[in-house]
Design an enzyme around this catalytic site. Structure first.
Site, PDB file in Angstrom:
ATOM      1  N   HIS A  65       0.818  -1.219   0.000  1.00 28.46           N
ATOM      2  CA  HIS A  65       0.000   0.000   0.000  1.00 28.46           C
ATOM      3  C   HIS A  65       0.852   1.269   0.000  1.00 28.46           C
ATOM      4  CE1 HIS A  65       0.249  -0.146   4.548  1.00 28.46           C
ATOM      5  NE2 HIS A  65       0.315   1.157   4.375  1.00 28.46           N
ATOM      6  N   ASP A 109       0.087  -7.727   1.645  1.00 23.90           N
ATOM      7  CA  ASP A 109       0.519  -6.323   1.639  1.00 23.90           C
ATOM      8  C   ASP A 109       2.048  -6.259   1.682  1.00 23.90           C
ATOM      9  OD1 ASP A 109       0.487  -3.583   1.733  1.00 23.90           O
ATOM     10  OD2 ASP A 109      -0.124  -3.448   3.850  1.00 23.90           O
ATOM     11  N   SER A 202       4.205   2.621   8.043  1.00 26.22           N
ATOM     12  CA  SER A 202       3.843   1.531   7.140  1.00 26.22           C
ATOM     13  C   SER A 202       5.031   1.087   6.301  1.00 26.22           C
ATOM     14  CB  SER A 202       2.716   1.968   6.200  1.00 26.22           C
ATOM     15  OG  SER A 202       1.492   1.995   6.870  1.00 26.22           O
TER      16      SER A 202
END
EC number: 3.4.21.-
Length: 247
Positions: A65, A109, A202
């Site tokens: 992402h 992910d 992230s």
């Protein structure tokens, strides 16, 4: 609905919303030489940040992402406001997203970034080992996450690298996450303490005994633990195959 809220909580960097370090401490400068700071220009032209980690001289591992129209990787950084002599800034030549990545359950992910050139290995820039495919980290283990993300839900992202110690939880602790899958993900962070990765973190690593077992993926919008990390060991065959065919 909850899955969408989770995604909002850590969909990308500072400015778009991604994981960051809450309840941690500033890292000793250059004590984590594998850490990568990702400067991302999104498809909409927004500038955001993510974390990542160096796994070979030309590849950085991060979250899918964290994809963007353009990504520049800074290695050897501690304070990203400064032009430290240790820093190596390299553009990404190719973003290789896992072919099964789906942003709504947010499974798979994971993404490899091929750099335009190989990095120079130094005391401030080095690779981190990955687990074997059969090496699943178990509940109760204490691990470390690091990044330049937010230090509080309403706080800005950090200019200096920060780190936090987190507990690996039993999968039952992540029952509120509708799409959690043990084979592909790790449930991380005790709900009794406010220690977490949050927006901006992230794509950064979860280090257990010096091995990168997880990638910061998503969590609750209020940063309350536990959060979900991508389980690296499951993807080691994919990682090796991509590197072997892309080098």
């Amino acid at each position: 609905m909850q899955a969408l809220l989770f995604l909002m909580a850590l969909l990308l960097p500072s400015g778009a919303g991604a994981e960051e370090i809450i309840g941690g401490v500033e890292s000793i400068p250059h004590s984590r030489p594998y850490m990568a700071h990702l400067d991302i220009v999104t498809e909409k032209g927004l500038r955001v940040i993510c974390g990542g980690f160096l796994i070979s001289r030309q590849f950085v591992l991060t979250a899918a992402h964290c994809k963007g129209r353009e990504i520049t990787v800074i290695l050897g950084a501690h304070d990203v406001r400064k032009r430290e002599s240790t820093q190596q800034k390299i553009k990404v030549e190719k973003q290789i997203i896992h072919e099964s990545y789906n942003s709504v359950p947010n499974l798979h992910d994971i993404m490899l970034l091929k750099l335009e050139k190989k990095v120079e290995l130094t005391p401030a820039v080095n690779v981190v080992p990955l687990p074997s495919p059969s090496d699943f980290i178990h509940p109760g283990a204490m691990c470390w996450a690091a990044g330049w993300g937010k230090t509080g839900v309403r706080d800005p992202t950090s200019y200096t690298l920060r780190e936090v110690e987190l507990r690996i939880m039993d999968e039952k602790a992540c029952v509120d996450y509708r799409y959690y899958e043990y084979k592909f993900q790790v449930c991380v962070g005790s709900p009794t303490t406010l220690r977490a990765a949050f927006m901006g973190d992230s794509g950064g690593p979860l280090l257990c005994a010096g091995v990168a077992h997880g990638i910061v993926s998503y969590g609750h919008p209020d940063a309350k633990p536990p959060a979900i990390f991508t389980r690296v060991s499951t993807y080691v065959p994919w990682i090796n195959a991509v590197i072997n065919t892309s080098s």
